[in-house]
Design a protein around this motif. Structure first.
Motif, mmCIF file in Angstrom:
data_model
loop_
_atom_site.group_PDB
_atom_site.id
_atom_site.type_symbol
_atom_site.label_atom_id
_atom_site.label_comp_id
_atom_site.label_asym_id
_atom_site.label_seq_id
_atom_site.Cartn_x
_atom_site.Cartn_y
_atom_site.Cartn_z
ATOM 1 N N ILE A 58 0.847 -1.204 0.000
ATOM 2 C CA ILE A 58 0.000 0.000 0.000
ATOM 3 C C ILE A 58 0.879 1.250 0.000
ATOM 4 O O ILE A 58 0.632 2.208 -0.739
ATOM 5 N N GLY A 62 1.035 3.775 -2.920
ATOM 6 C CA GLY A 62 0.512 5.086 -2.500
ATOM 7 C C GLY A 62 1.468 6.199 -2.898
ATOM 8 O O GLY A 62 1.054 7.251 -3.387
ATOM 9 N N LEU A 65 1.077 6.971 -6.463
ATOM 10 C CA LEU A 65 -0.162 7.715 -6.743
ATOM 11 C C LEU A 65 -0.021 9.198 -6.399
ATOM 12 O O LEU A 65 -0.570 10.058 -7.099
ATOM 13 N N ARG A 111 -3.208 1.939 -9.171
ATOM 14 C CA ARG A 111 -4.404 2.345 -8.406
ATOM 15 C C ARG A 111 -5.143 1.113 -7.915
ATOM 16 O O ARG A 111 -5.574 1.034 -6.768
ATOM 17 N N HIS A 114 -3.276 -0.629 -5.196
ATOM 18 C CA HIS A 114 -3.425 0.120 -3.935
ATOM 19 C C HIS A 114 -4.783 -0.219 -3.290
ATOM 20 O O HIS A 114 -4.860 -0.510 -2.099
ATOM 21 N N HIS A 115 -5.809 -0.209 -4.108
ATOM 22 C CA HIS A 115 -7.155 -0.432 -3.558
ATOM 23 C C HIS A 115 -7.350 -1.888 -3.108
ATOM 24 O O HIS A 115 -7.848 -2.164 -2.018
ATOM 25 N N ALA A 118 -5.522 -2.591 0.020
ATOM 26 C CA ALA A 118 -6.200 -2.037 1.197
ATOM 27 C C ALA A 118 -7.291 -3.000 1.671
ATOM 28 O O ALA A 118 -7.447 -3.247 2.872
ATOM 29 N N THR A 159 -8.101 4.917 7.531
ATOM 30 C CA THR A 159 -7.208 5.319 6.436
ATOM 31 C C THR A 159 -7.840 4.902 5.115
ATOM 32 O O THR A 159 -7.811 5.652 4.134
ATOM 33 N N GLY A 163 -9.034 7.288 2.109
ATOM 34 C CA GLY A 163 -8.466 7.019 0.774
ATOM 35 C C GLY A 163 -9.542 6.935 -0.280
ATOM 36 O O GLY A 163 -9.468 7.598 -1.317
ATOM 37 N N TYR A 164 -10.585 6.152 -0.007
ATOM 38 C CA TYR A 164 -11.573 6.007 -1.092
ATOM 39 C C TYR A 164 -12.465 7.237 -1.205
ATOM 40 O O TYR A 164 -13.305 7.311 -2.089
ATOM 41 N N PRO A 167 -10.863 10.370 -4.542
ATOM 42 C CA PRO A 167 -11.098 10.657 -5.966
ATOM 43 C C PRO A 167 -12.298 11.583 -6.217
ATOM 44 O O PRO A 167 -12.478 12.066 -7.323
ATOM 45 N N HIS A 215 -4.767 11.186 4.995
ATOM 46 C CA HIS A 215 -4.619 9.866 4.377
ATOM 47 C C HIS A 215 -3.175 9.483 4.084
ATOM 48 O O HIS A 215 -2.797 8.323 4.253
ATOM 49 N N ILE A 216 -2.391 10.435 3.621
ATOM 50 C CA ILE A 216 -1.041 10.023 3.205
ATOM 51 C C ILE A 216 -0.002 10.282 4.284
ATOM 52 O O ILE A 216 1.105 9.778 4.207
ATOM 53 N N ASN A 286 -13.376 -0.069 -8.091
ATOM 54 C CA ASN A 286 -13.692 1.356 -8.067
ATOM 55 C C ASN A 286 -13.514 2.030 -9.435
ATOM 56 O O ASN A 286 -12.699 2.949 -9.574
HETATM 57 C C1 HEM Z 1 -3.210 1.728 5.524
HETATM 58 C C2 HEM Z 1 -2.911 2.543 4.629
HETATM 59 C C3 HEM Z 1 -3.722 2.922 3.409
HETATM 60 C C4 HEM Z 1 -4.938 2.470 2.970
HETATM 61 C C5 HEM Z 1 -5.830 1.418 3.643
HETATM 62 C C6 HEM Z 1 -5.226 3.162 1.730
HETATM 63 C C7 HEM Z 1 -6.376 3.001 0.964
HETATM 64 C C8 HEM Z 1 -6.717 3.762 -0.145
HETATM 65 C C9 HEM Z 1 -7.871 3.576 -0.972
HETATM 66 C C10 HEM Z 1 -8.926 2.491 -0.775
HETATM 67 C C11 HEM Z 1 -7.862 4.520 -1.946
HETATM 68 C C12 HEM Z 1 -8.870 4.706 -3.096
HETATM 69 C C13 HEM Z 1 -8.225 4.177 -4.353
HETATM 70 C C14 HEM Z 1 -9.066 4.333 -5.587
HETATM 71 O O1 HEM Z 1 -8.986 5.354 -6.265
HETATM 72 O O2 HEM Z 1 -9.815 3.394 -5.909
HETATM 73 C C15 HEM Z 1 -6.692 5.321 -1.751
HETATM 74 C C16 HEM Z 1 -6.329 6.402 -2.538
HETATM 75 C C17 HEM Z 1 -5.126 7.028 -2.450
HETATM 76 N N1 HEM Z 1 -4.090 6.714 -1.602
HETATM 77 FE FE1 HEM Z 1 -4.141 5.377 -0.086
HETATM 78 N N2 HEM Z 1 -4.199 4.007 1.432
HETATM 79 C C18 HEM Z 1 -3.256 3.894 2.443
HETATM 80 C C19 HEM Z 1 -2.064 4.545 2.545
HETATM 81 C C20 HEM Z 1 -1.601 5.447 1.612
HETATM 82 C C21 HEM Z 1 -0.300 6.070 1.647
HETATM 83 C C22 HEM Z 1 0.764 5.788 2.705
HETATM 84 C C23 HEM Z 1 -0.234 6.897 0.570
HETATM 85 C C24 HEM Z 1 0.860 7.774 0.105
HETATM 86 C C25 HEM Z 1 2.065 7.803 0.506
HETATM 87 C C26 HEM Z 1 -1.486 6.826 -0.133
HETATM 88 C C27 HEM Z 1 -1.812 7.549 -1.251
HETATM 89 C C28 HEM Z 1 -3.037 7.547 -1.864
HETATM 90 C C29 HEM Z 1 -3.419 8.458 -2.938
HETATM 91 C C30 HEM Z 1 -2.531 9.515 -3.540
HETATM 92 C C31 HEM Z 1 -4.731 8.129 -3.278
HETATM 93 C C32 HEM Z 1 -5.598 8.850 -4.330
HETATM 94 C C33 HEM Z 1 -5.419 8.285 -5.675
HETATM 95 C C34 HEM Z 1 -6.530 7.355 -6.077
HETATM 96 O O3 HEM Z 1 -7.629 7.406 -5.539
HETATM 97 O O4 HEM Z 1 -6.277 6.544 -6.961
HETATM 98 N N3 HEM Z 1 -2.294 5.919 0.509
HETATM 99 N N4 HEM Z 1 -5.995 4.836 -0.654
#
Ligand code: HEM
Ligand code: HEM
Length: 541
Positions: A58, A62, A65, A111, A114-115, A118, A159, A163-164, A167, A215-216, A286
């Motif tokens: 993740i 992340g 992203l 992406r 990442h999802h 998670a 988190t 994150g979700y 967008p 989130h980040i 998603n």
């Molecule tokens: C336990 C930790 C984390 C969980 C459970 C998590 C979960 C998620 C989820 C479910 C999304 C939505 C993805 C989508 O568009 O379908 C998301 C988006 C995002 N996450 Fe995380 N994330 C975590 C940690 C991080 C970290 C550490 C970073 C950056 C260093 C990060 C950066 C981002 C960014 C930039 C998005 C927006 C882009 C997008 O929606 O595609 N995330 N995250």
């Protein structure tokens, strides 16, 4: 040391680098002390590793992203390569997520990884938590680590939620609206909290940027700290092990960290990464382009949160829409009660180690794991908790269940309302009976051996089944567990003959303790005398 001695062999380069590093970091003694650390082997000990590896995945994805995501709610007109959305007004956040999906090289895959990671991360945590729970690995000295783990679970869920929401698509906006509704239901401070969080009226122009920092940075930062502490404690306490010959409360039987465990762990990391990448490459998750950008006056049908938020969603969907109006203020019980119940359901499992040690009065250290059947009340509580969780998940997806199983949505809601109270109780009773049945079976196996399926006819015509005595190792494993006596209230008068006051709490404690260990709540395990007597008498029966 003399440098003029040309005959002296120069140390190999690796050793020199190691010497250089040790002189500055002092890691030699640390490594020496821990490299040979022993880890016991069992498939269920790999569940914690799945959490760890999915968390790393993740973070890696992340970071990628963040290079392309724009956490801004400024409105732009889309001109990217996804034709059906061209010319549509949307936030920069939504537009940049479309770009990640269609225009950034590897963006959609990352992406989706990442999802999916998670989703698997939170599922992994729940299953890992259940392993720890059902085997009693949370007992002294690991209670604090249990709480660290629990915090990781809760933070992981939030988190994921933040994150979700990033967008800014129709689904995520609906989820944020749901959260804002829940905040508004808090008496007195709800409205202020909502204004504070969203920087004014919902949705305002700030929440994506705010959720982004949370989130980040904020939540993953705290999680990282907790995780390091969690793993240090696993190291410090040493890993628990299942009972077996040669395994005691004071030793650990297994393989050393280096090279065996590290090689296995390294391989397992790539396996977990591979499986998540394969799922993400095959299964769409998603697809925000099918939903469109968020508008507060729109809502999509079949809106579902990610699975781990299904539990609070189920509480809200099942709760009747009660309201109380007092002095011109409305208390929305239909939302506020679920908001209070959500943490309560979670916390009920977090505090279990403390309740169990209080009820049983057991203050000793435990490094040998229980088999779930040998702790029937604990196991029954764990299964009841899972049953409650599943009932609420069904509630959270009531529209989907209605659609796919051709049921009435009202029947499902009523099932959840009644099931919320009834299903955990049933699960508790059934599980306890099953555990006791399995204990009886173990006792039988120890005393009479394994049924071989071979039927013998005796000279006088009787048919008997041949029972084969168990090997010593199995006898040990099946009888290694301790059996406790329930607490007693103690004499009604003290040593001076004065009547002793017994508080209500003490009475409750004794009652609960009987629920754990009184007759009928555990099957007495076979004793050596019983075993010898039966073995001396006959080899079969
Ligand atoms: C336990 C930790 C984390 C969980 C459970 C998590 C979960 C998620 C989820 C479910 C999304 C939505 C993805 C989508 O568009 O379908 C998301 C988006 C995002 N996450 Fe995380 N994330 C975590 C940690 C991080 C970290 C550490 C970073 C950056 C260093 C990060 C950066 C981002 C960014 C930039 C998005 C927006 C882009 C997008 O929606 O595609 N995330 N995250
Ligand atoms: C980020 C999430 C987590 C990670 C990466 C993680 C990682 C690990 C690892 C690698 C181990 C050792 C191997 C194993 O027994 O599986 C472990 C043990 C442990 N974990 Fe976690 N864990 C997480 C969440 C949790 C949660 C949610 C709980 C419980 C609420 C928990 C409680 C424990 C306990 C008590 C141990 C010691 C078990 C023993 O010695 O038998 N952990 N964890």
């Amino acid at each position: 040391m003399s440098t003029s001695d040309n005959n002296q062999r120069k140390a190999p380069r690796g050793e020199r680098v190691a010497d250089w590093a040790d002189g500055r970091l002092g890691i030699y003694s640390l490594a020496k002390a821990n490299m040979r650390k022993i880890f016991p082997d069992h498939w269920s000990f790999m569940l914690g590793e799945i959490c760890l590896y999915s968390f790393i995945i993740i973070i890696l994805t992340g970071v990628y992203l963040t290079l392309f995501f724009h956490p801004s709610m400024n409105e732009v007109v889309y001109h990217g390569s996804y034709v059906p959305m061209q010319g549509v007004l949307m936030s920069e956040a939504f537009a940049s997520t479309l770009d990640i999906s269609f225009d950034v090289r590897g963006g959609l895959l990352i992406r989706q990884i990442h999802h999916w990671a998670a989703l698997i991360f939170v599922a992994g945590m729940i299953v890992h938590m259940m392993r720890v729970f059902f085997t009693g690995a949370f007992r002294k000295p690991r209670e604090v680590n249990w709480v660290f783990g629990f915090l990781l679970l809760v933070l992981g869920m939030f988190t994921g939620f933040t994150g979700y929401s990033l967008p800014d698509d129709l689904l995520s906006g609906t989820g944020v609206r749901f959260m804002q509704g829940a905040i508004l239901s808090v008496p007195v401070v709800g409205t202020y909290l909502s204004f504070f969080l969203f920087g004014g009226e919902f949705p305002g122009g700030d929440f994506v940027a705010r959720f982004y920092s949370v989130h980040i940075l904020l939540l993953p930062g705290i999680m990282m700290g907790l995780l390091v502490a969690h793993l240090i404690l696993v190291f410090y306490h040493k890993h628990t092990q299942f009972a077996g010959p040669g395994r005691t409360n004071n030793n650990v039987v297994g393989m050393p960290l280096l090279p065996v465990y590290m090689a296995k762990a390294g391989g397992f990391f790539f396996l977990v990464f591979g499986v998540i990448a394969a799922i993400a490459a095959i299964a769409s998750i998603n697809p925000i382009w099918a939903l469109g950008p968020y508008r507060p006056d729109h809502v999509s049908t079949g809106a579902q949160p990610d699975w781990y938020m299904g539990m609070p969603e189920g509480l809200i969907r099942a709760m009747p829409g009660w309201e109380i109006n007092l002095w011109g203020h409305t208390l929305v019980l239909g939302v506020f009660v679920p908001l209070v119940l959500f943490p309560l359901v979670l916390v009920s499992i977090a505090v279990w180690p403390f309740i169990e040690s209080w009820v049983t009065g057991d203050k000793r250290e435990h490094h040998i794991l229980d088999r779930p059947r040998n702790a029937p009340t604990r196991t029954a509580f764990g299964v009841a908790w899972i049953a409650e969780y599943i009932v609420l998940l069904i509630g959270g997806g009531n529209d989907m269940f209605a659609q796919y199983f051709h049921l009435s949505i009202n029947s499902i809601t009523w099932f959840v309302r009644i099931g919320f109270f009834v299903v955990p109780v049933l699960a508790f009773i059934v599980t306890k009976r099953i555990c006791l049945g399995l204990q009886r079976r173990d006792r039988d196996k120890v005393l009479h051996g394994r049924e071989t399926g071979i039927i013998k006819r005796l000279p006088h015509g009787e048919f008997v089944e041949v029972h084969e005595p168990l090997p010593q190792a199995s006898l040990h494993t099946l009888t290694a567990h301790e059996q406790y006596e329930p607490l007693e209230l103690g004499p009604a008068v003290d040593e001076n003959g004065v009547e002793r006051k017994v508080g209500r709490i003490e009475k409750l404690r004794v009652k609960l303790s009987k629920g754990f260990y009184a007759e009928g709540n555990q099957i007495p395990k076979a004793t050596v005398e019983e075993y010898r007597e039966i073995q001396a008498g006959h080899g079969h029966h």
